[in-house]
Design a protein around this motif. Structure first.
Motif, mmCIF file in Angstrom:
data_model
loop_
_atom_site.group_PDB
_atom_site.id
_atom_site.type_symbol
_atom_site.label_atom_id
_atom_site.label_comp_id
_atom_site.label_asym_id
_atom_site.label_seq_id
_atom_site.Cartn_x
_atom_site.Cartn_y
_atom_site.Cartn_z
ATOM 1 N N PRO A 38 45.584 57.547 97.124
ATOM 2 C CA PRO A 38 46.571 56.895 97.996
ATOM 3 C C PRO A 38 48.017 56.983 97.517
ATOM 4 O O PRO A 38 48.908 57.269 98.321
ATOM 5 C CB PRO A 38 46.092 55.439 98.037
ATOM 6 C CG PRO A 38 44.617 55.545 97.816
ATOM 7 C CD PRO A 38 44.449 56.653 96.814
ATOM 8 N N ALA A 39 48.254 56.738 96.230
ATOM 9 C CA ALA A 39 49.651 56.715 95.777
ATOM 10 C C ALA A 39 49.748 56.774 94.266
ATOM 11 O O ALA A 39 48.873 56.289 93.546
ATOM 12 C CB ALA A 39 50.358 55.459 96.284
ATOM 13 N N ASP A 40 50.829 57.378 93.779
ATOM 14 C CA ASP A 40 51.137 57.356 92.348
ATOM 15 C C ASP A 40 51.502 55.921 91.936
ATOM 16 O O ASP A 40 51.857 55.079 92.774
ATOM 17 C CB ASP A 40 52.332 58.259 92.045
ATOM 18 C CG ASP A 40 52.076 59.719 92.378
ATOM 19 O OD1 ASP A 40 50.937 60.058 92.757
ATOM 20 O OD2 ASP A 40 53.028 60.516 92.259
ATOM 21 N N TYR A 41 51.430 55.668 90.649
ATOM 22 C CA TYR A 41 51.796 54.357 90.085
ATOM 23 C C TYR A 41 50.988 53.224 90.719
ATOM 24 O O TYR A 41 51.525 52.141 91.000
ATOM 25 C CB TYR A 41 53.293 54.088 90.253
ATOM 26 C CG TYR A 41 54.191 55.082 89.561
ATOM 27 C CD1 TYR A 41 54.303 55.114 88.167
ATOM 28 C CD2 TYR A 41 54.944 55.990 90.298
ATOM 29 C CE1 TYR A 41 55.129 56.038 87.535
ATOM 30 C CE2 TYR A 41 55.781 56.916 89.673
ATOM 31 C CZ TYR A 41 55.866 56.931 88.292
ATOM 32 O OH TYR A 41 56.690 57.847 87.678
ATOM 33 N N THR A 42 49.720 53.466 90.986
ATOM 34 C CA THR A 42 48.831 52.410 91.485
ATOM 35 C C THR A 42 47.632 52.323 90.544
ATOM 36 O O THR A 42 47.253 53.321 89.910
ATOM 37 C CB THR A 42 48.360 52.687 92.919
ATOM 38 O OG1 THR A 42 47.760 53.984 92.992
ATOM 39 C CG2 THR A 42 49.530 52.615 93.897
ATOM 40 N N PRO A 43 47.008 51.138 90.440
ATOM 41 C CA PRO A 43 46.023 50.918 89.371
ATOM 42 C C PRO A 43 44.746 51.751 89.473
ATOM 43 O O PRO A 43 44.356 52.408 88.501
ATOM 44 C CB PRO A 43 45.725 49.418 89.466
ATOM 45 C CG PRO A 43 46.143 49.017 90.846
ATOM 46 C CD PRO A 43 47.312 49.898 91.182
#
Length: 231
Positions: A38-43
């Motif tokens: 889904p997205a960078d910098y996500t857990p």
């Protein structure tokens, strides 16, 4: 576009953290696994790509290239890769991610900030949006064979992290069944017995399974369709 099993995977021109290239040319004579997050910098995504980086040598042993994708820019990928390396312990077993240089990370990450690939490949998660209200990618996985065709696909929602041990197991099954006329039973793993499908004629069994097969003859139906072999 909705890719089905057996469809040729499109030869996209890709912009990635490791440079720009045509997908088919980058794959060369190797299997490929393209997986979106889904997205960078996500857990959850951080745990997944860190795990994939650690397992990169295992995929390499199987003549398989990995490539990630999200709706983030290459610049974002470059910064996030430093976090991935740190989270993974900064050292992969093959030395592929010792440094913070994105070009030396274990695999490229595609810039799909325009959502073009996510939309074409049916990877949009209907319930996930970024801070600007734009849709994000689901956790899709495409297995691409030597013939550049889709051999398997998986689709997870953003809320569920993938099991990369299962991805490896599925890859092992796909590659084995590409070499031999077999199927793998429930919970199969490398070293377990495989199943000989009914489509394999009795006269061909010796050719493919010289060590013989075990036939289960005590089913209530009386049919002998369960044949097992060690390969």
């Amino acid at each position: 576009m909705s890719l089905k099993l057996g469809d040729e995977f499109p030869n996209f021109h890709l912009k990635t953290s490791a440079g720009d290239f045509q997908f088919h040319e980058w794959l060369g004579n190797q299997w490929g696994i393209l997986f979106s997050h889904p997205a960078d910098y996500t857990p959850v995504c951080t745990t997944e790509l860190s795990r994939a980086a650690k397992l990169a040598p295992e995929f390499a042993k199987r003549n398989t290239k990995l490539i990630g994708l999200s709706c983030d820019t290459v610049e974002n990928h470059h910064g996030w890769i430093k976090d991935l390396q740190s989270y993974a312990g900064s050292v992969c077993s093959d030395g592929a991610c010792k440094t913070v240089s994105s070009g030396e990370f274990a695999f490229p990450i595609i810039d799909d900030s325009d959502r073009k690939l996510a939309k074409q490949l049916g990877m949009i998660d209907p319930d996930e949006f970024d801070t600007k209200g734009l849709p994000l990618t689901a956790r899709a996985v495409f297995f691409i064979g030597l013939d550049k065709k889709v051999k398997a696909s998986l689709l997870y929602p953003a809320t569920t992290g993938r099991n990369f041990d299962e991805i490896l197991r599925l890859l092992d099954s796909l590659q084995l069944s590409a070499r031999l006329p077999i199927a793998t039973p429930v919970d199969w793993k490398v070293g377990d017995k495989v199943m000989v499908p009914p489509s394999v004629k009795d006269e061909d069994v010796q050719k493919y399974f010289p060590q013989g097969v075990q036939i289960k003859n005590d089913l209530p139906s009386g049919k002998s369709y369960i044949r097992m072999a060690q390969v």
